[in-house]
Design an enzyme around this catalytic site. Structure first.
Site, mmCIF file in Angstrom:
data_model
loop_
_atom_site.group_PDB
_atom_site.id
_atom_site.type_symbol
_atom_site.label_atom_id
_atom_site.label_comp_id
_atom_site.label_asym_id
_atom_site.label_seq_id
_atom_site.Cartn_x
_atom_site.Cartn_y
_atom_site.Cartn_z
ATOM 1 N N TRP A 57 0.823 -1.221 0.000
ATOM 2 C CA TRP A 57 0.000 0.000 0.000
ATOM 3 C C TRP A 57 0.852 1.265 0.000
ATOM 4 C CZ3 TRP A 57 -5.043 1.855 0.287
ATOM 5 C CH2 TRP A 57 -5.194 3.136 0.839
ATOM 6 N N ILE A 58 0.484 2.253 -0.832
ATOM 7 C CA ILE A 58 1.068 3.586 -0.681
ATOM 8 C C ILE A 58 -0.052 4.622 -0.622
ATOM 9 C CG2 ILE A 58 2.992 2.785 -2.117
ATOM 10 C CD1 ILE A 58 2.440 5.089 -4.048
ATOM 11 N N ASN A 59 0.185 5.706 0.124
ATOM 12 C CA ASN A 59 -0.705 6.860 0.015
ATOM 13 C C ASN A 59 0.114 8.138 -0.097
ATOM 14 O OD1 ASN A 59 -0.902 5.707 2.897
ATOM 15 N ND2 ASN A 59 -1.772 7.689 3.308
ATOM 16 N N ASP A 60 -0.077 9.104 0.754
ATOM 17 C CA ASP A 60 0.423 10.465 0.516
ATOM 18 C C ASP A 60 1.885 10.582 0.089
ATOM 19 O OD1 ASP A 60 -1.862 10.414 2.043
ATOM 20 O OD2 ASP A 60 -1.169 11.842 3.532
ATOM 21 N N TRP B 275 -4.132 -0.065 4.038
ATOM 22 C CA TRP B 275 -3.534 0.923 4.929
ATOM 23 C C TRP B 275 -3.145 0.281 6.273
ATOM 24 C CZ3 TRP B 275 -4.249 3.114 9.698
ATOM 25 C CH2 TRP B 275 -3.559 4.322 9.934
ATOM 26 N N TRP C 162 3.456 9.392 10.153
ATOM 27 C CA TRP C 162 2.505 9.893 9.168
ATOM 28 C C TRP C 162 3.095 11.071 8.413
ATOM 29 C CZ3 TRP C 162 -3.049 9.496 11.771
ATOM 30 C CH2 TRP C 162 -3.303 8.137 12.047
ATOM 31 N N ASP D 95 0.138 16.543 9.775
ATOM 32 C CA ASP D 95 0.595 16.931 8.437
ATOM 33 C C ASP D 95 1.223 18.325 8.383
ATOM 34 O OD1 ASP D 95 -0.661 14.507 7.936
ATOM 35 O OD2 ASP D 95 -2.455 15.408 7.072
ATOM 36 N N GLU E 111 -6.691 17.925 6.473
ATOM 37 C CA GLU E 111 -5.483 17.129 6.318
ATOM 38 C C GLU E 111 -4.590 17.803 5.276
ATOM 39 O OE1 GLU E 111 -6.226 12.664 7.336
ATOM 40 O OE2 GLU E 111 -7.298 13.089 5.500
HETATM 41 C C1 LIG Z 1 -9.851 4.205 -1.313
HETATM 42 O O1 LIG Z 1 -10.947 3.964 -2.182
HETATM 43 C C2 LIG Z 1 -11.847 2.982 -1.719
HETATM 44 C C3 LIG Z 1 -12.953 2.861 -2.714
HETATM 45 O O2 LIG Z 1 -12.513 2.289 -3.834
HETATM 46 C C4 LIG Z 1 -12.443 3.367 -0.386
HETATM 47 O O3 LIG Z 1 -13.251 2.321 0.094
HETATM 48 C C5 LIG Z 1 -11.329 3.659 0.602
HETATM 49 O O4 LIG Z 1 -11.881 4.162 1.782
HETATM 50 C C6 LIG Z 1 -10.371 4.671 0.030
HETATM 51 N N1 LIG Z 1 -9.292 4.812 0.966
HETATM 52 C C7 LIG Z 1 -8.925 5.973 1.431
HETATM 53 C C8 LIG Z 1 -7.849 5.938 2.444
HETATM 54 O O5 LIG Z 1 -9.425 7.017 1.059
#
Ligand SMILES: *[C@@H]1O[C@H](CO)[C@@H](O)[C@H](O)[C@H]1NC(C)=O
Ligand SMILES: *[C@@H]1O[C@H](CO)[C@@H](O)[C@H](O)[C@H]1NC(C)=O
Ligand SMILES: *[C@@H]1O[C@H](CO)[C@@H](O)[C@H](O)[C@H]1NC(C)=O
Ligand SMILES: *[C@@H]1O[C@H](CO)[C@@H](O)[C@H](O)[C@H]1NC(C)=O
Ligand SMILES: *[C@@H]1O[C@H](CO)[C@@H](O)[C@H](O)[C@H]1NC(C)=O
Ligand SMILES: *[C@@H]1O[C@H](CO)[C@@H](O)[C@H](O)[C@H]1NC(C)=O
Length: 578
Positions: A62-65, A89, A124, A189, A243
């Protein structure tokens, strides 16, 4: 940013669990500590399909920001929120990649991971600041041993290491704690810092008080001891948790940027937040009052979740940085998957970043304009071109000769002979996303044209990228939409229709341009030279690889011409081991 909203109940369980473990933790602290070597072992590469080819992603999980992007001594650094163990996540640390061109990325060992009581439960998002003497510093949110959100600092261990691989966190962390009644679960953040008129450093941290979103302002003489200023930099009722705030001066010269430290009369600033409530970002253009330490929006757009967005699609937790080498400001954003968790487990990965975009102020000062960094062009390979192709009502024209699942398409449409067919615009239509849904890609009539991307030969699978033009009292109104309703036969997918208005005077010349970067499971589009951008995640069941086709269509009542279209197949750069 932090957790996803849908993770709420899970978070409570984790909290209870963590509280229960508190005593144990004290005893076992050393077992909780991660090492970079151990984290690296958790991530063998994955080659599952639907992967993007030239968008930034991790080899696995998983990756995000995007975090702390910076240019330092000839190298671009990009850190990012990463789960080293799973494609969902959790276990969040800062992974680290470096690049010479913002396109090819070399993975390094993780830079910031839990090591002390001030970040033992997670590292974070945060930002980098280059301090005088050319010394980078990172400020990030740590989740401490009491599960409070605190702000920590880290410095490179060895400034002679060209990649700044090792980061040291001083024992005096955290440097900013949730005091003065700040909610310790809504405090995260930190931005890149900038010097105020008195020479003290300033930065903001995202927060909320009840439903009031706010950017709490801190100042410091020495970058170590931070003091909360009496007034936040900016506050808005009813917007919930803020955020990933971003605050920066913006240049009105196309493709140029301004460093965060620049002060000058008439210089405009951009203030952006990511709203946890609806998972969209919005920004305003305004003035930074150095004397009063406040930000005053110009009032030309709404200062709430109906305001301007960098991207009207799947785009969140963005961050800009000033690229001193090329004197430009670059925007990076996270694009979440829109398949199911089950799909993500099968794929073994989730999350990409959008193509780095240069960002500047539009000519009329009402919004920002964004354009993919010019370095992307070096991936352009074989290409096809179309000039002066007329599309009659109902026509669908195929652009053949390239592999259209990995492509860069630039097109200019001329709708001048068709503008009189435009439907009447109702001034109550203030929500472009809703309007795109109501007048989706299947709606015939009026003025409506665009591209079908990632389509099958029979067009039963397709993602529609299109314009719809309306006639208002004094001018025409241009709507830009992404409609992925037919993008896949898979019914488990989330297929939101996205839309934004485009601030152009199309009645003057009838022309409008579009650029779409198509990359297997992402379509990233720039309308009117980057005035309105939309990113969508799509997962074709059949229109993948060499089966993906590209079409132009005219759904309206009058003729539309393709003045010029160029489409390039894109090469695959090296990104994080793949
Ligand atoms: C990512 O997108 C999915 C829907 O496809 C959603 O259920 C999920 O909450 C989203 N994750 C974040 C961290 O926004
Ligand atoms: C710092 O990095 C340089 C360049 O990689 C290296 O030669 C030097 O040995 C490093 N110093 C220490 C103390 O690790
Ligand atoms: C503090 O913030 C958290 C997370 O946003 C929220 O759930 C909680 O209700 C807030 N507490 C108070 C007292 O406002
Ligand atoms: C915001 O809400 C507070 C109460 O939470 C209220 O006192 C204040 O007047 C509101 N401000 C605006 C601009 O609506
Ligand atoms: C957002 O701001 C606009 C004008 O700035 C206002 O008309 C609208 O009511 C606001 N919407 C919300 C949900 O607060
Ligand atoms: C991409 O994802 C879709 C939806 O989950 C799936 O149907 C399709 O088989 C995947 N494509 C490939 C080439 O694996």
């Amino acid at each position: 940013m932090g957790r996803c909203r849908s993770c709420g109940s899970k978070w409570i369980l984790v909290t209870i669990f963590a509280v229960g473990l508190l005593m144990l933790k004290a005893v076992e602290a050393s077992h909780h500590l991660f090492t970079a070597e151990k984290l690296l072992q958790e991530v063998p590469p994955s080659t599952i399909s639907n992967r993007t080819a030239f968008h930034f992603q991790a080899f696995k999980n998983w990756i995000n920001d995007p975090n702390g992007p910076m240019y330092y001594n000839g190298v671009y650094h990009l850190f990012y929120q990463f789960n080293p163990k799973q494609p969902i996540w959790g276990n969040i640390i800062w992974a680290h990649s470096v690049s010479k061109d913002l396109i090819n990325w070399k993975p390094l060992k993780p830079a910031i991971y839990p090591t002390g009581p001030f970040d033992i439960n997670g590292c974070w998002s945060g930002s980098a600041t280059i301090l005088p003497g050319n010394k980078p510093a990172i400020l990030y949110t740590g989740i401490d041993s009491d599960n409070r959100q605190v702000q920590n600092i880290a410095f490179p261990k060895n400034l002679s290491d060209p990649y700044l691989q090792d980061w040291v966190k001083p024992d005096y962390n955290p440097v900013i704690s949730p005091d003065h009644g700040i909610n310790s679960s809504a405090f995260r953040d930190p931005t890149t810092a900038w010097p105020g008129s008195d020479g003290r450093w300033r930065l903001v941290v995202g927060s909320r008080r009840d439903s009031q979103g706010m950017a709490i302002l801190y100042s410091s003489e020495d970058f170590r001891t931070w003091r909360m200023e009496h007034n936040p930099l900016h506050v808005i009722n009813g917007t919930g948790m803020w955020e990933c705030p971003d605050f920066f001066p913006v240049s009105s010269k196309p493709f140029e940027g301004v460093d965060n430290s620049v002060h000058s009369n008439g210089l405009k600033h951009v203030f952006k937040v990511s709203l946890d409530v609806d998972r969209y970002e919005y920004y305003t253009i305004g003035t930074y009052d150095y004397a009063r330490e406040s930000y005053v929006p110009d009032g030309l757009s709404s200062d709430n979740n109906t305001g301007l967005r960098f991207d009207y699609g799947n785009f969140y937790a963005s961050k800009t940085f000033y690229d001193g080498a090329k004197r430009r400001r670059i925007l990076l954003g996270w694009s979440n998957e829109s398949d199911s968790n089950q799909d993500d487990w099968a794929k073994g990965w989730a999350g990409i970043h959008t193509i780095p975009r240069a960002l500047w102020l539009s000519k009329n000062g009402r919004q920002v304009v964004q354009w993919p960094v010019h370095e992307v062009k070096k991936l352009r390979h074989k290409h096809v071109a179309v000039y002066g192709k007329k599309l009659s009502p109902g026509d669908i024209f195929e652009i053949q000769g390239i592999q259209a699942s990995q492509a860069d398409v630039e097109v200019t449409f001329d709708a001048s002979s068709s503008l009189e067919n435009a439907e009447q615009f109702d001034p109550s239509w203030t929500n472009p996303q809703k309007l795109c849904s109501e007048k989706g890609e299947g709606t015939k009539g009026g003025v409506s044209f665009g591209l079908y991307v990632l389509a099958t030969g029979d067009k039963r699978e397709r993602t529609s990228v299109f314009f719809r033009i309306f006639k208002a009292k004094k001018r025409h109104v241009v709507l830009f939409c992404h409609d992925p309703t037919r993008s896949s036969f898979n019914s488990r997918l989330y297929k939101p229709i996205y839309g934004g208005f485009v601030d152009v005077e199309i009645q003057n010349h009838g022309k409008i341009s579009l650029r779409s970067l198509i990359d297997h499971s992402v379509v990233e589009s720039f309308a009117a030279g980057g005035k309105t951008c939309i990113t969508s995640r799509v997962y074709p069941s059949f229109a993948s690889g060499s089966n993906a086709r590209l079409f132009a269509f005219n759904n309206g009542d009058g003729e539309v011409e393709i003045s010029q279209l160029k489409a390039w197949e894109m090469r695959k750069p090296y990104i994080n081991g793949i």
